[in-house]
Scaffold this motif. Structure first.
Motif, PDB file in Angstrom:
ATOM      1  N   TYR A  81       1.045  -0.829   0.104  1.00  0.00           N
ATOM      2  CA  TYR A  81       0.180  -0.146   0.148  1.00  0.00           C
ATOM      3  C   TYR A  81       0.604   0.956  -0.118  1.00  0.00           C
ATOM      4  O   TYR A  81       0.470   2.316  -0.386  1.00  0.00           O
ATOM      5  N   GLY A  82       1.994   1.256   0.583  1.00  0.00           N
ATOM      6  CA  GLY A  82       3.128   2.318   0.939  1.00  0.00           C
ATOM      7  C   GLY A  82       3.706   2.660  -0.604  1.00  0.00           C
ATOM      8  O   GLY A  82       3.713   3.793  -1.093  1.00  0.00           O
ATOM      9  N   GLU A  83       3.922   1.686  -0.797  1.00  0.00           N
ATOM     10  CA  GLU A  83       4.532   1.610  -2.872  1.00  0.00           C
ATOM     11  C   GLU A  83       3.368   2.241  -3.694  1.00  0.00           C
ATOM     12  O   GLU A  83       4.265   3.528  -4.203  1.00  0.00           O
ATOM     13  N   ILE A  84       1.422   2.533  -3.480  1.00  0.00           N
ATOM     14  CA  ILE A  84       1.259   3.264  -4.628  1.00  0.00           C
ATOM     15  C   ILE A  84       1.166   4.774  -3.687  1.00  0.00           C
ATOM     16  O   ILE A  84       1.473   5.697  -4.593  1.00  0.00           O
ATOM     17  N   LEU A  85       1.762   4.735  -3.009  1.00  0.00           N
ATOM     18  CA  LEU A  85       1.843   6.474  -2.437  1.00  0.00           C
ATOM     19  C   LEU A  85       3.047   7.127  -3.012  1.00  0.00           C
ATOM     20  O   LEU A  85       3.057   8.039  -3.374  1.00  0.00           O
ATOM     21  N   LEU A  86       3.842   6.398  -2.855  1.00  0.00           N
ATOM     22  CA  LEU A  86       5.308   6.815  -3.229  1.00  0.00           C
ATOM     23  C   LEU A  86       5.701   6.631  -5.107  1.00  0.00           C
ATOM     24  O   LEU A  86       6.373   6.354  -5.256  1.00  0.00           O
ATOM     25  N   THR A  87       5.123   8.076  -4.836  1.00  0.00           N
ATOM     26  CA  THR A  87       5.709   8.363  -6.275  1.00  0.00           C
ATOM     27  C   THR A  87       7.059   8.766  -7.255  1.00  0.00           C
ATOM     28  O   THR A  87       7.201   9.103  -6.259  1.00  0.00           O
ATOM     29  N   ASP A  88       7.161   9.032  -7.713  1.00  0.00           N
ATOM     30  CA  ASP A  88       9.120   9.271  -8.277  1.00  0.00           C
ATOM     31  C   ASP A  88       8.430  11.054  -7.947  1.00  0.00           C
ATOM     32  O   ASP A  88       9.680  11.989  -7.438  1.00  0.00           O
ATOM     33  N   GLU A  89       7.946  11.619  -8.438  1.00  0.00           N
ATOM     34  CA  GLU A  89       7.357  12.803  -8.481  1.00  0.00           C
ATOM     35  C   GLU A  89       7.651  13.397  -6.147  1.00  0.00           C
ATOM     36  O   GLU A  89       8.356  13.950  -6.591  1.00  0.00           O
ATOM     37  N   LEU A  90       6.759  12.474  -5.359  1.00  0.00           N
ATOM     38  CA  LEU A  90       7.308  12.170  -4.430  1.00  0.00           C
ATOM     39  C   LEU A  90       8.324  12.640  -3.819  1.00  0.00           C
ATOM     40  O   LEU A  90       8.849  12.976  -2.547  1.00  0.00           O
ATOM     41  N   LEU A  91       9.110  11.138  -4.699  1.00  0.00           N
ATOM     42  CA  LEU A  91      10.876  10.802  -3.547  1.00  0.00           C
ATOM     43  C   LEU A  91      11.637  11.752  -4.904  1.00  0.00           C
ATOM     44  O   LEU A  91      12.765  11.620  -4.370  1.00  0.00           O
ATOM     45  N   GLY A  92      11.232  12.553  -5.320  1.00  0.00           N
ATOM     46  CA  GLY A  92      12.047  13.804  -5.710  1.00  0.00           C
ATOM     47  C   GLY A  92      12.826  13.278  -6.837  1.00  0.00           C
ATOM     48  O   GLY A  92      13.912  13.577  -7.659  1.00  0.00           O
ATOM     49  N   ARG A  93      11.469  12.416  -8.116  1.00  0.00           N
ATOM     50  CA  ARG A  93      12.476  11.860  -9.098  1.00  0.00           C
ATOM     51  C   ARG A  93      12.434  11.945 -10.161  1.00  0.00           C
ATOM     52  O   ARG A  93      10.719  12.489 -10.078  1.00  0.00           O
ATOM     53  N   GLU A  94      12.574  11.854 -11.485  1.00  0.00           N
ATOM     54  CA  GLU A  94      12.478  11.912 -12.749  1.00  0.00           C
ATOM     55  C   GLU A  94      11.825  10.519 -12.272  1.00  0.00           C
ATOM     56  O   GLU A  94      12.049   9.762 -11.788  1.00  0.00           O
ATOM     57  N   PRO A  95      10.761  10.544 -13.443  1.00  0.00           N
ATOM     58  CA  PRO A  95       9.758   9.282 -14.104  1.00  0.00           C
ATOM     59  C   PRO A  95      10.271   8.636 -14.797  1.00  0.00           C
ATOM     60  O   PRO A  95      11.353   9.115 -15.342  1.00  0.00           O
ATOM     61  N   GLY A  96      10.672   7.293 -14.190  1.00  0.00           N
ATOM     62  CA  GLY A  96      11.601   6.724 -14.417  1.00  0.00           C
ATOM     63  C   GLY A  96      13.323   6.649 -14.057  1.00  0.00           C
ATOM     64  O   GLY A  96      13.648   5.115 -14.009  1.00  0.00           O
ATOM     65  N   ASP A  97      13.767   6.931 -12.986  1.00  0.00           N
ATOM     66  CA  ASP A  97      14.443   7.522 -12.616  1.00  0.00           C
ATOM     67  C   ASP A  97      14.798   6.243 -11.506  1.00  0.00           C
ATOM     68  O   ASP A  97      13.905   6.550 -10.321  1.00  0.00           O
ATOM     69  N   GLY A  98      15.655   5.080 -11.151  1.00  0.00           N
ATOM     70  CA  GLY A  98      15.206   4.398  -9.657  1.00  0.00           C
ATOM     71  C   GLY A  98      13.489   3.831  -9.468  1.00  0.00           C
ATOM     72  O   GLY A  98      13.565   3.426  -8.643  1.00  0.00           O
TER      73      GLY A  98
END
Length: 180
Positions: A81-98
């Motif tokens: 469920y946490g994985e749903i919330l942890l978007t690239d934007e939220l984590l400060g990453r470019e989409p697709g990075d990591g």
């Protein structure tokens, strides 16, 4: 053990409903679920907690993009469920990075709090993938509940029954308890 609830703000106060997240696969699905809880496009909060490990708040105001706060990103990353919330934007990453970093965590059922052989004595993952994938500690919109009476400082110190503490601060504890 997880608990998830929707709190929809209405002109008569807050209405709570228990929610199942089994069919939710993305943040978009979660936002749609929240919008369905409030046909008048009022504020809806999705509150998710995994016992004492982490909690998350998703705020949906009408058709605006959802706002997210997660109390401990590293703990949430070990949760489906946490994985749903942890978007690239939220984590400060470019989409697709990591993006594969969360997949590398191998969500195998231990996200329910059962330690597996890869965890060290204090519950952290001993592998480098978890440490590099997401930061330890809170991520997201720390001011997500400011206008509703829950300050950044209050949000940061919540633990244990954070969902109950948030509901109490909003004056919605009684309605939340009816669905708990």
């Amino acid at each position: 053990m997880y608990f998830a609830a929707l709190l929809a703000r209405t002109e008569d106060g807050w209405e709570a409903s228990d929610t199942e997240l089994d069919d939710v696969e993305s943040l978009s699905d979660l936002a749609d679920l929240a919008r369905e809880a409030s046909p008048d496009e009022d504020t809806v909060l999705v509150l998710i907690e995994q016992e004492d490990a982490w909690f998350g708040v998703v705020r949906v105001d009408g058709e605006d993009d959802p706002r997210i706060y997660v109390s401990d990103a590293a703990a949430a990353a070990r949760s489906s469920y946490g994985e749903i919330l942890l978007t690239d934007e939220l984590l400060g990453r470019e989409p697709g990075d990591g993006a594969d970093d969360l997949d590398a965590l191998d969500l195998d059922g231990t996200e329910d709090g059962e330690p597996d052989d890869g965890e060290d004595a204090d519950g952290g993952t001993s592998g480098a993938a978890a440490d590099s994938a997401v930061p330890h500690g809170p991520v997201g919109d720390i001011e997500i509940l400011d206008d509703l009476g829950v300050s950044e400082k209050e949000l940061r110190v919540m633990s244990g029954d954070a969902v109950g503490e948030i509901a109490e601060a909003l004056g919605a504890l009684e309605v939340l308890e009816t669905v708990r």
